[in-house]
Design an enzyme around this catalytic site. Structure first.
Site, PDB file in Angstrom:
ATOM      1  N   LYS A 502      -0.781  34.555  42.663  1.00  0.00           N
ATOM      2  CA  LYS A 502      -0.055  35.721  43.169  1.00  0.00           C
ATOM      3  C   LYS A 502       0.475  35.425  44.573  1.00  0.00           C
ATOM      4  O   LYS A 502       0.081  34.441  45.212  1.00  0.00           O
ATOM      5  CB  LYS A 502      -0.973  36.943  43.199  1.00  0.00           C
ATOM      6  CG  LYS A 502      -2.190  36.794  44.108  1.00  0.00           C
ATOM      7  CD  LYS A 502      -3.046  38.038  44.087  1.00  0.00           C
ATOM      8  CE  LYS A 502      -4.222  37.898  45.050  1.00  0.00           C
ATOM      9  NZ  LYS A 502      -5.034  39.127  45.124  1.00  0.00           N
ATOM     10  N   ARG A 600     -11.385  49.889  45.545  1.00  0.00           N
ATOM     11  CA  ARG A 600      -9.936  49.714  45.656  1.00  0.00           C
ATOM     12  C   ARG A 600      -9.291  50.166  44.344  1.00  0.00           C
ATOM     13  O   ARG A 600      -8.584  51.162  44.298  1.00  0.00           O
ATOM     14  CB  ARG A 600      -9.601  48.255  45.980  1.00  0.00           C
ATOM     15  CG  ARG A 600      -8.138  48.005  46.249  1.00  0.00           C
ATOM     16  CD  ARG A 600      -7.897  46.621  46.823  1.00  0.00           C
ATOM     17  NE  ARG A 600      -8.345  45.540  45.929  1.00  0.00           N
ATOM     18  CZ  ARG A 600      -8.265  44.244  46.241  1.00  0.00           C
ATOM     19  NH1 ARG A 600      -7.810  43.880  47.425  1.00  0.00           N
ATOM     20  NH2 ARG A 600      -8.667  43.332  45.393  1.00  0.00           N
ATOM     21  N   TYR A 728      12.555  35.422  76.157  1.00  0.00           N
ATOM     22  CA  TYR A 728      12.799  36.842  76.349  1.00  0.00           C
ATOM     23  C   TYR A 728      11.792  37.452  77.328  1.00  0.00           C
ATOM     24  O   TYR A 728      10.604  37.141  77.296  1.00  0.00           O
ATOM     25  CB  TYR A 728      12.693  37.588  75.017  1.00  0.00           C
ATOM     26  CG  TYR A 728      13.870  37.362  74.103  1.00  0.00           C
ATOM     27  CD1 TYR A 728      15.145  37.803  74.460  1.00  0.00           C
ATOM     28  CD2 TYR A 728      13.704  36.724  72.872  1.00  0.00           C
ATOM     29  CE1 TYR A 728      16.217  37.607  73.603  1.00  0.00           C
ATOM     30  CE2 TYR A 728      14.780  36.523  72.017  1.00  0.00           C
ATOM     31  CZ  TYR A 728      16.027  36.966  72.387  1.00  0.00           C
ATOM     32  OH  TYR A 728      17.101  36.777  71.545  1.00  0.00           O
ATOM     33  N   MET A 777      13.132  35.154  67.019  1.00  0.00           N
ATOM     34  CA  MET A 777      13.316  35.251  65.572  1.00  0.00           C
ATOM     35  C   MET A 777      13.445  33.879  64.912  1.00  0.00           C
ATOM     36  O   MET A 777      12.832  33.620  63.867  1.00  0.00           O
ATOM     37  CB  MET A 777      14.561  36.091  65.265  1.00  0.00           C
ATOM     38  CG  MET A 777      14.805  36.276  63.768  1.00  0.00           C
ATOM     39  SD  MET A 777      16.275  37.262  63.414  1.00  0.00           S
ATOM     40  CE  MET A 777      15.743  38.886  63.966  1.00  0.00           C
TER      41      MET A 777
END
Length: 834
Positions: A502, A600, A728, A777
């Site tokens: 998964k 859960r 930044y 980014m």
């Protein structure tokens, strides 16, 4: 030439059945690797988890007629087979190949050591191929199984053999010595690899030295002190044995003390190492196109052997100067037009071609399999018989298209043109292929590039491979297989294995990982959502797949693609049953999730009576498994809670199974519980993060291999003055003259922003460099003031074997799961098999 009758005499086995005497040329140990049924001998090996006798029927149906077995077979079941009965099939394999080795009286070089075995072997091949017809171990075939398969390749036309041998525990080398029986030995070095199998390093050295018990010469480096002492002791013992007409001779080399080959200096320029030495008072020198210490050491071992063989210094210098890189892995990359590219473009011989074709055969994601193949050099066979064998091999492996490049393969193209359904085209040179290359000729294919170095197939690779962002995640498929086997070895023989793929296989990929797991016989796969399962089905995965979070909107896809949903509530159960009924299906497999304390998802104890009533005699649904999830199996402080979960699961699953009236698979163990709670292994376990080389309990971490390496490159280097700021917000200020490296990775690639301003570090030129400023980014900066000579294009390791992902997760105050699954899809995955 061998047949069943002659082999039974060699093994002193019982020839249970003989129906003919076909020539036996190939030994087959893995039913998945069948290439030549008519001339193969299948030897089914038996381990604690797998008995290969179960594959005899399958292979018999495919045309194999020669078998060595250690279990009697049903009389009359295989009427056209030759069957030899022995006590132990592994012993029979070793005995047969040891006999085969005795039929040859040529120089045989045996190589052992901790590192460098494969490089030394392949470099010796490069250095000596013009003088000898050489047989050598394919890739890194150096184990109790790999060595026999290597030595079995010996044929009358060969003039020199080079085999490597590796061991992981005492007693193993004795078997390999009888099979290889080297006349010349090379002991490369001694290190930490496989230490866990030995009492100490001296025991490991002495066990490896057994390989040279009957050798005439041993080449080694005196600078490993423990190795030197053990070799001298070994020489005193073995050198006096009558089996040595002239005794065991030692050829030592050293950079520190007097030796047969005394290394005087090693000077390194940008891309070369210049090595000067003294041998018998004569000054010698070589130059190699490598600067790392491992390559220097490996080259000196080769140099020593060439000196022993009496080769002229002029020839040695010329050939050392042209040493090439050795491809230690088969790479799987994304290609143009939705193709997948397997790059193995550094050598081409029958042994490595077979290995590469087996890797190609594993790939199920595309309907077409293509091979681009150069001339095969130094085969020892006539071109006609060689390419007939290659064409037959391509046919057996289901290849759809072959492109041949080279004068020899062009001359024998009729061998390929006669194969039904095999499309073929031929070019005299790589340049001719490139000139006529058309991207549109390659669509939705898996393409194997297999060429000898002189054909420069890397140029073809550049045309076929998709251009990628310089930040890549490398996935070691061999490490995945190794980790799976580590966990399998801890299971009871009857316990099945479900592999968790998964979340894009924890960031490692989709069909690429599933293909590997299917090939290695894992019992089940598990995905989070139905669309993940659908993708696997589209790419050729046929094994059972459990969907852990089925949604009503996905029921159609689950039924269409034969996926198996987890059912965790009465409402979901009724919804899915209605869907199955509408689809006109019966007995559709489902998996029942029980809540034993995680709270859960799952049925609670109070739900079991009604659940049992709904499932009893249910013609639409059939329960494949009942399972639960452990909340803290890795934590010793929570062992009482884990045991409580186990007890509750036993009670609930027993009550449900009683109501069902038939047996189902029960599973509760995750990766950590496999080792820490063996009493909870039951019928199946679910292997997740451990498969990717991370043991959250740390109990078997040393036995696992890291799977993923995230790497990027330096885009630019900046020289700053005191007071200059970086990034930044101007959060990082240079305290003095500083150097920063801007690298091509940011939070959009999955590198956490919370690792800004020194919390995170990366490896540059082997040294840790802290993050300078705020992670942006697409880029971030590293402080490399303390690392000399950093330049644009340098490789940067974000995490990998030398900088574990666990450490990066600790800096980010999270868990490795989050780091791995957070690597974005724009970071291209490159898969390789060692």
């Amino acid at each position: 030439m061998y047949n069943a009758e002659s082999i039974s005499k060699v093994l002193k086995g019982e020839l249970l059945q003989q129906t003919g005497n076909p020539e036996i040329e190939h030994i087959l140990l893995d039913s998945r690797k069948l290439s030549f049924p008519e001339t193969s001998l299948f030897i089914p090996l038996v381990s604690s988890r797998r008995n290969a006798h179960q594959y005899i029927q399958e292979l018999y149906d495919k045309g194999v007629s020669n078998f060595i077995v250690s279990e009697p077979l049903p009389q009359g079941k295989f009427p056209k087979a030759n069957i030899i009965l022995v006590k132990d099939t592994m012993h029979a394999l070793h005995t047969l190949v040891a006999y085969h080795r005795q039929q040859f009286h040529i120089p045989v070089i045996g190589i052992t050591g901790s590192n460098g075995k494969t490089i030394v072997k392949e470099w010796l091949y490069q250095l000596l191929e013009k003088d000898y017809n050489i047989v050598r171990s394919p890739k890194s075939y150096n184990s109790q199984i790999g060595v026999p398969l290597s030595v079995w390749q010996m044929k009358p036309e060969h003039q020199l053999a080079i085999f490597e041998a590796g061991i992981s525990q005492p007693g193993e080398m004795e078997h390999l010595e009888k099979i290889i029986r080297p006349t010349i030995g090379i002991f490369t070095n001694i290190g930490e690899a496989h230490n866990e199998g030995f009492l100490n390093i001296r025991q490991k050295i002495n066990e490896k030295l057994v390989l040279f018990s009957k050798s005439e010469l041993l080449i080694y480096c005196k600078d490993y002190l423990a190795l030197n002492e053990c070799v001298l002791n070994f020489h005193n013992l073995v050198g006096k044995k009558e089996s040595h007409e002239g005794g065991l001779q030692l050829f030592s080399w050293s950079r520190k003390t007097e030796a047969d080959l005394r290394i005087v200096s090693v000077n390194k320029s940008e891309n070369r190492s210049h090595i000067e030495a003294l041998y018998q008072h004569e000054q010698l020198h070589i130059s190699i196109p490598f600067v790392d210490e491992g390559s220097v050491e490996n080259a000196i071992h080769c140099w020593a052997l060439m000196i022993h063989l009496g080769m002229s210094q002029e020839v040695i210098q010329q050939r050392m100067d042209q040493l090439g890189n050795i491809a230690m892995r088969l790479e799987l990359k994304q290609g143009i037009n939705n193709c997948s590219i397997i790059n193995d473009s550094y050598n081409s011989d029958l042994g490595s071609l077979t290995i590469a074709l087996e890797f190609l055969q594993q790939q199920q994601q595309h309907p077409t399999r293509t091979v681009i193949l150069s001339d095969i050099l130094q085969s020892g066979k006539s071109d006609a018989s060689l390419y007939e064998e290659v064409a037959s091999l391509l046919q057996q492996k289901g290849i759809n298209k072959v492109i041949g490049i080279g004068k020899n393969i062009c001359r024998e193209k009729k061998s390929f043109q006669q194969i039904p359904g095999l499309k073929s085209s031929f070019f005299l040179t790589t340049e001719e292929f490139i000139q006529q290359f058309n991207q549109q000729d390659f669509q939705h294919e898996t393409i194997l590039l297999k060429g000898a170095r002189v054909f420069e197939f890397e140029r073809i690779g550049k045309l076929l491979e998709q251009k990628v962002h310089q930040t890549i995640l490398e996935i070691n498929l061999s490490a995945v297989a190794h980790n799976v086997k580590q966990y399998q070895s801890r299971l009871k023989p009857s316990t099945k294995l479900m592999a968790m793929v998964k979340a894009f296989s924890y960031g490692s990929g989709s069909f690429e990982i599933a293909n590997l797991l299917q090939f290695h016989g894992v019992d089940y796969l598990a995905v989070a959502y139905a669309d993940e399962g659908v993708e696997l089905r589209r790419t050729g995965i046929t094994m059972p797949i459990m969907v852990m979070n089925p949604e009503p909107a996905s029921f159609d896809a689950i039924l269409q693609w034969n996926l198996e949903p987890e059912i965790y509530s009465l409402h979901l159960l009724k919804q899915f049953e209605e869907e199955v009924q509408l689809a006109g299906k019966n007995g559709f497999p489902v998996h029942i999730k029980l809540d034993t304390g995680m709270h859960r998802l799952g049925f609670e104890k109070k739900d079991i009576p009604e659940l049992g009533r709904l499932l009893n005699d249910n013609i639409y649904l059939r329960v494949s498994s009942v399972f639960s999830h452990l909340a803290a199996s890795e934590n010793p402080a929570m062992d009482d809670f884990t045991k409580q979960q186990g007890r509750l699961f036993f009670e609930m699953s027993h009550e449900l199974q009683k109501a069902l009236g038939y047996a189902v698979i029960r599973h509760i163990s995750n990766s950590a519980a496999i080792e820490r709670h063996p009493d909870l292994q039951l019928d199946m376990v679910r292997l997740g993060i451990g498969m990717y080389g991370i043991d959250s309990a740390t109990s078997i971490q040393e036995q696992l291999r890291p799977v993923s390496t995230l790497k990027t490159t330096v885009a630019q280097v900046k020289h700053l003055a005191a007071g200059d700021t970086v990034g930044y917000g101007a959060k990082w200020v240079a305290k003095g003259p500083s150097v920063t490296a801007t690298v091509r990775i940011g939070y959009a690639d999955g590198y956490p922003r919370r690792l800004s301003n020194g919390k995170g570090k990366m490896l540059v030129r082997g040294q840790l460099a802290p993050v300078a400023g705020i992670v942006a980014m697409d880029m971030l900066m590293l402080d490399v003031t303390h690392i000399p000579d950093v330049t644009e294009g340098d490789e940067v390791i974000v995490f990998g074997s030398e900088l574990p992902v666990q450490q990066v997760a600790a800096w980010a105050e999270t868990i490795p799961y989050e780091i791995l699954t957070g690597i974005s899809q724009r970071v291209k995955r490159v898969y390789f098999e060692e």
